[in-house]
Design a protein around this motif. Structure first.
Motif, PDB file in Angstrom:
ATOM      1  N   GLY A   1       0.815  -1.214   0.000  1.00  0.00           N
ATOM      2  CA  GLY A   1       0.000   0.000   0.000  1.00  0.00           C
ATOM      3  C   GLY A   1       0.845   1.259   0.000  1.00  0.00           C
ATOM      4  N   MET A   2       1.933   1.241   0.753  1.00  0.00           N
ATOM      5  CA  MET A   2       2.846   2.386   0.764  1.00  0.00           C
ATOM      6  C   MET A   2       3.444   2.616  -0.621  1.00  0.00           C
ATOM      7  N   ARG A   3       3.887   1.546  -1.230  1.00  0.00           N
ATOM      8  CA  ARG A   3       4.508   1.672  -2.552  1.00  0.00           C
ATOM      9  C   ARG A   3       3.512   2.167  -3.591  1.00  0.00           C
ATOM     10  N   ASP A   4       2.246   1.744  -3.451  1.00  0.00           N
ATOM     11  CA  ASP A   4       1.234   2.145  -4.419  1.00  0.00           C
ATOM     12  C   ASP A   4       0.741   3.566  -4.195  1.00  0.00           C
ATOM     13  N   THR A   5       0.736   4.021  -2.937  1.00  0.00           N
ATOM     14  CA  THR A   5       0.078   5.279  -2.583  1.00  0.00           C
ATOM     15  C   THR A   5       1.014   6.474  -2.537  1.00  0.00           C
ATOM     16  N   LEU A   6       2.198   6.303  -1.968  1.00  0.00           N
ATOM     17  CA  LEU A   6       3.074   7.453  -1.737  1.00  0.00           C
ATOM     18  C   LEU A   6       3.497   8.182  -3.013  1.00  0.00           C
ATOM     19  N   PRO A   7       3.736   7.490  -4.136  1.00  0.00           N
ATOM     20  CA  PRO A   7       4.062   8.244  -5.352  1.00  0.00           C
ATOM     21  C   PRO A   7       2.978   9.239  -5.760  1.00  0.00           C
ATOM     22  N   PHE A   8       1.714   8.934  -5.440  1.00  0.00           N
ATOM     23  CA  PHE A   8       0.624   9.861  -5.767  1.00  0.00           C
ATOM     24  C   PHE A   8       0.584  11.041  -4.815  1.00  0.00           C
ATOM     25  N   LYS A   9       1.342  10.956  -3.731  1.00  0.00           N
ATOM     26  CA  LYS A   9       1.430  12.054  -2.779  1.00  0.00           C
ATOM     27  C   LYS A   9       2.719  12.851  -2.977  1.00  0.00           C
ATOM     28  N   GLY A  10       3.384  12.611  -4.109  1.00  0.00           N
ATOM     29  CA  GLY A  10       4.571  13.379  -4.449  1.00  0.00           C
ATOM     30  C   GLY A  10       5.863  12.860  -3.871  1.00  0.00           C
ATOM     31  N   VAL A  11       5.856  11.653  -3.307  1.00  0.00           N
ATOM     32  CA  VAL A  11       7.076  11.076  -2.739  1.00  0.00           C
ATOM     33  C   VAL A  11       7.731  10.198  -3.798  1.00  0.00           C
ATOM     34  N   ALA A  12       8.936  10.542  -4.192  1.00  0.00           N
ATOM     35  CA  ALA A  12       9.653   9.779  -5.212  1.00  0.00           C
ATOM     36  C   ALA A  12      10.171   8.478  -4.621  1.00  0.00           C
ATOM     37  N   PRO A  13      10.231   7.414  -5.419  1.00  0.00           N
ATOM     38  CA  PRO A  13      10.729   6.128  -4.906  1.00  0.00           C
ATOM     39  C   PRO A  13      12.091   6.224  -4.237  1.00  0.00           C
ATOM     40  N   GLU A  14      12.983   7.080  -4.798  1.00  0.00           N
ATOM     41  CA  GLU A  14      14.322   7.165  -4.219  1.00  0.00           C
ATOM     42  C   GLU A  14      14.328   7.869  -2.853  1.00  0.00           C
ATOM     43  N   ASP A  15      13.199   8.533  -2.517  1.00  0.00           N
ATOM     44  CA  ASP A  15      13.109   9.213  -1.225  1.00  0.00           C
ATOM     45  C   ASP A  15      12.488   8.344  -0.137  1.00  0.00           C
ATOM     46  N   LEU A  16      12.024   7.162  -0.513  1.00  0.00           N
ATOM     47  CA  LEU A  16      11.403   6.270   0.469  1.00  0.00           C
ATOM     48  C   LEU A  16      12.469   5.529   1.264  1.00  0.00           C
ATOM     49  N   PRO A  17      12.214   5.291   2.539  1.00  0.00           N
ATOM     50  CA  PRO A  17      13.154   4.460   3.315  1.00  0.00           C
ATOM     51  C   PRO A  17      13.257   3.070   2.704  1.00  0.00           C
ATOM     52  N   ASP A  18      14.401   2.468   2.859  1.00  0.00           N
ATOM     53  CA  ASP A  18      14.603   1.123   2.313  1.00  0.00           C
ATOM     54  C   ASP A  18      13.585   0.123   2.840  1.00  0.00           C
ATOM     55  N   ASP A  19      13.075   0.378   4.049  1.00  0.00           N
ATOM     56  CA  ASP A  19      12.142  -0.571   4.656  1.00  0.00           C
ATOM     57  C   ASP A  19      10.877  -0.741   3.831  1.00  0.00           C
ATOM     58  N   PHE A  20      10.552   0.229   2.987  1.00  0.00           N
ATOM     59  CA  PHE A  20       9.348   0.113   2.188  1.00  0.00           C
ATOM     60  C   PHE A  20       9.511  -0.870   1.037  1.00  0.00           C
ATOM     61  N   TYR A  21      10.726  -1.283   0.781  1.00  0.00           N
ATOM     62  CA  TYR A  21      10.969  -2.167  -0.357  1.00  0.00           C
ATOM     63  C   TYR A  21      11.607  -3.459   0.137  1.00  0.00           C
ATOM     64  N   ARG A  22      10.840  -4.195   0.914  1.00  0.00           N
ATOM     65  CA  ARG A  22      11.328  -5.438   1.479  1.00  0.00           C
ATOM     66  C   ARG A  22      11.115  -6.583   0.506  1.00  0.00           C
ATOM     67  N   ASN A  23      11.957  -7.583   0.627  1.00  0.00           N
ATOM     68  CA  ASN A  23      11.665  -8.842  -0.057  1.00  0.00           C
ATOM     69  C   ASN A  23      10.969  -9.769   0.935  1.00  0.00           C
ATOM     70  N   GLY A  24      10.650 -10.975   0.493  1.00  0.00           N
ATOM     71  CA  GLY A  24       9.918 -11.894   1.350  1.00  0.00           C
ATOM     72  C   GLY A  24      10.637 -12.216   2.636  1.00  0.00           C
ATOM     73  N   GLU A  25      11.943 -12.397   2.579  1.00  0.00           N
ATOM     74  CA  GLU A  25      12.697 -12.724   3.781  1.00  0.00           C
ATOM     75  C   GLU A  25      12.729 -11.557   4.764  1.00  0.00           C
ATOM     76  N   GLN A  26      12.816 -10.330   4.233  1.00  0.00           N
ATOM     77  CA  GLN A  26      12.804  -9.166   5.113  1.00  0.00           C
ATOM     78  C   GLN A  26      11.455  -9.012   5.802  1.00  0.00           C
ATOM     79  N   LEU A  27      10.379  -9.249   5.046  1.00  0.00           N
ATOM     80  CA  LEU A  27       9.056  -9.188   5.639  1.00  0.00           C
ATOM     81  C   LEU A  27       8.896 -10.250   6.730  1.00  0.00           C
ATOM     82  N   LYS A  28       9.401 -11.426   6.451  1.00  0.00           N
ATOM     83  CA  LYS A  28       9.348 -12.507   7.442  1.00  0.00           C
ATOM     84  C   LYS A  28      10.101 -12.100   8.701  1.00  0.00           C
TER      85      LYS A  28
END
Length: 304
Positions: free
Chosen positions: A118-145
């Motif tokens: 949801g963060m990845r889908d929503t924040l770009p529409f609020k003007g937040v560029a992907p490169e400005d997001l914390p790394d935690d927003f882009y987890r893989n399956g193991e990180q989520l686990k």
């Protein structure tokens, strides 16, 4: 390690088995039912195995510690049909068990994944560029686990909120039984939520929390604000109000069949995939999915 880790303890599941020691299972995703042993349900290989540095660490032994601490107390409640057998220390252990159980399931892990998406889908529409997001927003399956397992210490923060509720036991009338599911601690608030806020949290005013303990017994934890009107009403009555008697004495009281249906519907709605019963009557679950197909694969969180 890769053990078969249960996210619902087998000691709880066993109380919903039939006379042959088998569990009836309903699969929401595939709309089918089958019979299984408790060993093979509500579990996944290595569910609590986390890679820390170069080592695989299992958190299953820690979870077993909390289970064992509450086991004797919960057994006593079921055997005596009463909460009066619990000491203050027992209640704390049960509250810890509830808190851990809330956080340890597949549904909780899916909530984190949905929040991340949801963060990845929503924040770009609020003007937040992907490169400005914390790394935690882009987890893989193991990180989520790992995140879901490392969230387990948060359970300590939940314990006072469970203890602050009014606890009581409900029993079904003859011919009715309770469901349990792969996410057994469920919550419901009948009050409408405030704008842009939820009200289904453990500390929310008006919250109801339920954990089925067996096919014939369910533990209810109710916000005291829900009980206050009954206390006021009791002052004008000579006959005791059953829910107040149940809270004050700890003894289970029999609820109407429609209340059993309500409790079972929460297990269906909040389960990630599987609902368990001592019999093969899943007509309630099938009817709910027919009317509300979105419950088949539930959305645990909405990011706006």
């Amino acid at each position: 390690m890769n053990n078969n880790d249960h996210y619902v303890p087998q000691f709880l599941l066993r109380r919903f088995c039939n006379d042959d020691g088998r569990l009836h299972v309903f699969d929401k995703w595939n709309d089918r039912s089958f019979v299984s042993s408790t060993r093979n349900v509500a579990s996944e290989k290595g569910f609590y195995d986390v890679k820390l540095d170069d080592e695989i660490v299992s958190f299953e032994p820690l979870l077993s510690t909390f289970e064992n601490a509450a086991l004797e107390a919960l057994n006593a409640v079921v055997e005596n049909n009463s909460l009066a057998v619990l000491s203050d220390a027992d209640r704390v252990n049960v509250a810890y068990f509830l808190a851990i159980q809330t956080l340890r399931t597949r549904a909780q892990r899916e909530m984190l994944a949905q929040m991340d998406q949801g963060m990845r889908d929503t924040l770009p529409f609020k003007g937040v560029a992907p490169e400005d997001l914390p790394d935690d927003f882009y987890r893989n399956g193991e990180q989520l686990k790992a995140d879901s397992v490392l969230h387990l210490p948060m359970a300590e923060e939940f314990v006072p909120h469970f203890l602050a509720k009014d606890w009581c036991l409900n029993a079904p009338p003859a011919g009715a039984t309770f469901f349990v599911s792969d996410h057994p601690v469920v919550r419901r608030n009948i009050h409408p939520p405030p704008s842009f806020m939820g009200n289904n949290g453990i500390a929310s005013e008006g919250i109801q929390i339920y954990l089925p303990l067996s096919a014939d017994l369910i533990l209810c934890m109710l916000c005291p604000t829900l009980i206050t009107p009954f206390r006021e009403q009791q002052k004008e009555l000579t006959e005791p109000i059953p829910i107040l008697t149940a809270i004050d004495t700890g003894r289970a009281f029999v609820i109407p069949a429609e209340c059993v249906t309500y409790c079972n519907s929460l297990q269906v709605a909040y389960s990630e995939r599987f609902v368990f019963s001592c019999n093969d009557d899943f007509s309630l679950a099938k009817g709910m999915l027919s009317t509300n197909p979105e419950l088949r694969k539930p959305s645990h969180v909405v990011v706006q």
